[in-house]
Design an enzyme around this catalytic site. Structure first.
Site, short mmCIF file in Angstrom:
data_model
loop_
_atom_site.label_atom_id
_atom_site.label_comp_id
_atom_site.label_asym_id
_atom_site.label_seq_id
_atom_site.Cartn_x
_atom_site.Cartn_y
_atom_site.Cartn_z
CE LYS A 189 -13.34 2.38 -21.05
NZ LYS A 189 -13.96 3.52 -20.31
CD GLU A 267 -0.52 3.41 -13.19
OE1 GLU A 267 -0.60 3.00 -12.00
OE2 GLU A 267 -1.12 4.40 -13.61
CB CYS A 301 -2.31 5.08 -8.89
SG CYS A 301 -1.22 5.82 -10.12
CD GLU A 403 -5.16 3.13 -5.07
OE1 GLU A 403 -4.32 3.88 -5.60
OE2 GLU A 403 -5.78 2.24 -5.69
#
Length: 504
Positions: A189, A267, A301, A403
């Site tokens: 997806k 992750e 990330c 973040e």
């Protein structure tokens, strides 16, 4: 909306690479609802493609096809799977120029970075084609006389891969490479922002000779993403889910999978510290930071989110960084010659960057470079934000706690090694950390004491196919890439115990 209504903003050497439908059982299919969603060029804000807006009702047929194919694919020898992966790898390498163009117009990253992602990504197909041949069990003598114990590794089944938009080719090949090497089938997806690159990979998988139902792609809009993902996670025939994305969504994925006790790899986000000691090679540290911090406009990330600089070199480092950024970064459309930093991929990212700068400024931070949304010439509708450097960052600021996922370098001053470790670990995340010093003993202590799944020692970006990738704490669990560990995420271990009447 029909794809024919759009004019492509680029030309490909091989136009057959472009597909705009979902891919199930080696067929290009529409959503049952017939609804479409639009794909936008972040550099201009213009829509240039549309894809099926699949929903939960489209999941059963895709999963059933993948499961039916799994029952046959798992019987293939490791060498046969390796050969298919290597053929796929070869075709992806041959399509490098075209894939880079598509990638740039979906993510916004400069062409040079799109090429870099492709080169990084094909490391996974190369690596896992070799790993397929190295899946092995064991035989050993247990404590009980007259017995032998043996283990075999078997593919777990149908895999659902939920991939992000920032590195769509890399994330697909890192997950699919391991899954297909193990003998699993997979349903990908893709993110609503980047479906076309993933569909191009499906086209090349079919061309490589993968049988029907082995590699499948369900596209969907932002609105339908939660329900489609939940349907995949909860389907009884899906045995493994692998997700890359935010910690917030990762918690939801883990909750969905808990109902069926499914195996999950997560992750998730990072709030990565980049620590520079007074004895570090300043040029080396800044060069590594430039590549790490502003790659894809800070949308990675493992990017450096909090930059800790020891007080004795704090001012010098800040000035050197400002000078290098001012001269090295050219902001513009990713396809334009000379561009070294493209737009953010979504308008939400721009809003978040603005809020982080405003919050930090109110709390005493100084903006020494950038800090604003911009509109480069011919890119008025794009999602651009200036390369930004802020100093005097403290732990109460959003840019410290969250973040950023933006081209914002946030500098903090520290005095001692103990303070650096304590402050760097002051986050719920634990994906990656970076340390720069000439003291070898300190490097070892920092490696031991920093709470992160990956630590760069006088090194910036450390991700590679041969290196286990994954975090700790709320940055997730499980490993992707690396020897043995990544493929094992898609395997079960079955134990057999044999008793011989007359012993051995």
């Amino acid at each position: 909306m029909a794809q024919e209504m759009y004019t492509l903003p680029f030309k490909l050497d091989d136009p057959s690479l472009l597909h705009f439908d979902s891919y199930v059982n080696n067929r290009w299919v529409k959503a049952q609802s017939t609804k479409q969603f639009e794909v936008t060029d972040p550099g201009t804000g213009a829509n240039w493609a549309s894809c099926p807006d699949n929903g939960p009702e489209d999941v059963p047929s895709a999963v059933e096809a993948a499961h039916s194919s799994f029952l046959e694919y798992r019987k293939q020898t490791p060498r046969q799977r390796a050969q298919l992966l290597m053929k796929w790898h070869t075709l992806i390498v041959e399509a490098r120029d075209d894939l880079a163009k598509i990638l740039t117009h979906e993510t916004g990253k400069p062409l040079v970075e799109s090429y870099a992602e492709l080169d990084y990504s094909t490391g996974f197909t190369w690596w896992f084609s070799g790993e397929a041949d190295r899946i092995q069990g064991t035989v050993f003598s247990p404590s009980m006389p007259g017995r032998r114990v043996f283990t075999v590794k078997q593919p777990i089944g149908v895999v659902a891969a939920l991939v992000p938009w920032n590195f769509p080719i890399a994330m697909v090949l890192r997950k699919a490479g391991a899954a297909l090497a193990a003998g699993c089938t997979i349903i990908v997806k893709p993110s609503p922002e980047t479906p076309i690159t993933v569909l191009a990979l499906a086209h090349l998988a079919e061309k490589a000779g993968f049988p029907p139902g082995i590699f499948n792609v369900l596209t969907t809009s932002l609105d339908n993403t939660p329900s489609l993902s939940e349907a995949l996670c909860k389907h009884d025939l899906v045995k493994k889910v692998t997700f890359t994305g935010s910690t917030r969504v990762g918690r939801l994925i883990a909750a969905h999978c808990s109902h069926g006790l499914k195996k999950v790899t997560l992750e998730l986000g990072g709030n990565c510290p980049f620590i520079v000691f007074e004895d570090a090679n300043m040029e080396q540290a800044i060069t590594q930071l430039l590549a790490l911090k502003w790659r894809h406009a800070g949308q990675a990330c493992i990017t450096a989110n909090r930059i800790f600089v020891q007080s004795g070199v704090y001012q010098k480092f800040t000035q050197m960084l400002k000078d290098r950024v001012s001269s090295a970064l050219v902001v513009g459309h990713g396809a334009d010659e000379g561009t070294t930093m493209g737009p953010l991929t979504t308008p939400q990212a721009v809003r978040k960057a603005i809020s982080h700068v405003e919050d930090a400024s109110k709390r005493g931070a100084k903006v020494v470079l950038g800090g604003k949304q911009i509109k480069p010439p011919s890119c008025e509708g794009g999602y651009f934000f200036e390369p930004t450097i802020m100093t005097d960052i403290t732990s109460d600021m959003l840019v410290f706690k969250e973040e950023s996922f933006a081209p914002i370098a946030s500098l903090c001053k520290f005095e001692t090694e103990e303070e650096a470790v304590q402050t760097a670990n002051d986050t719920s995340m634990g994906l990656a950390s970076y340390v720069f010093t000439k003291d070898v003993n300190r490097l070892w202590r920092m490696f031991e004491n920093l709470e992160a799944g990956m630590v760069g020692l006088n090194t910036g970006n450390q991700s590679a196919a041969e290196t286990p990738f994954g975090g700790i704490k709320q940055s997730g669990y499980g490993k992707e890439s690396g020897k043995d560990v990544a493929v094992n995420e898609f395997l079960i271990t079955k134990t057999g115990t044999l008793t011989v009447e007359d012993h051995f």
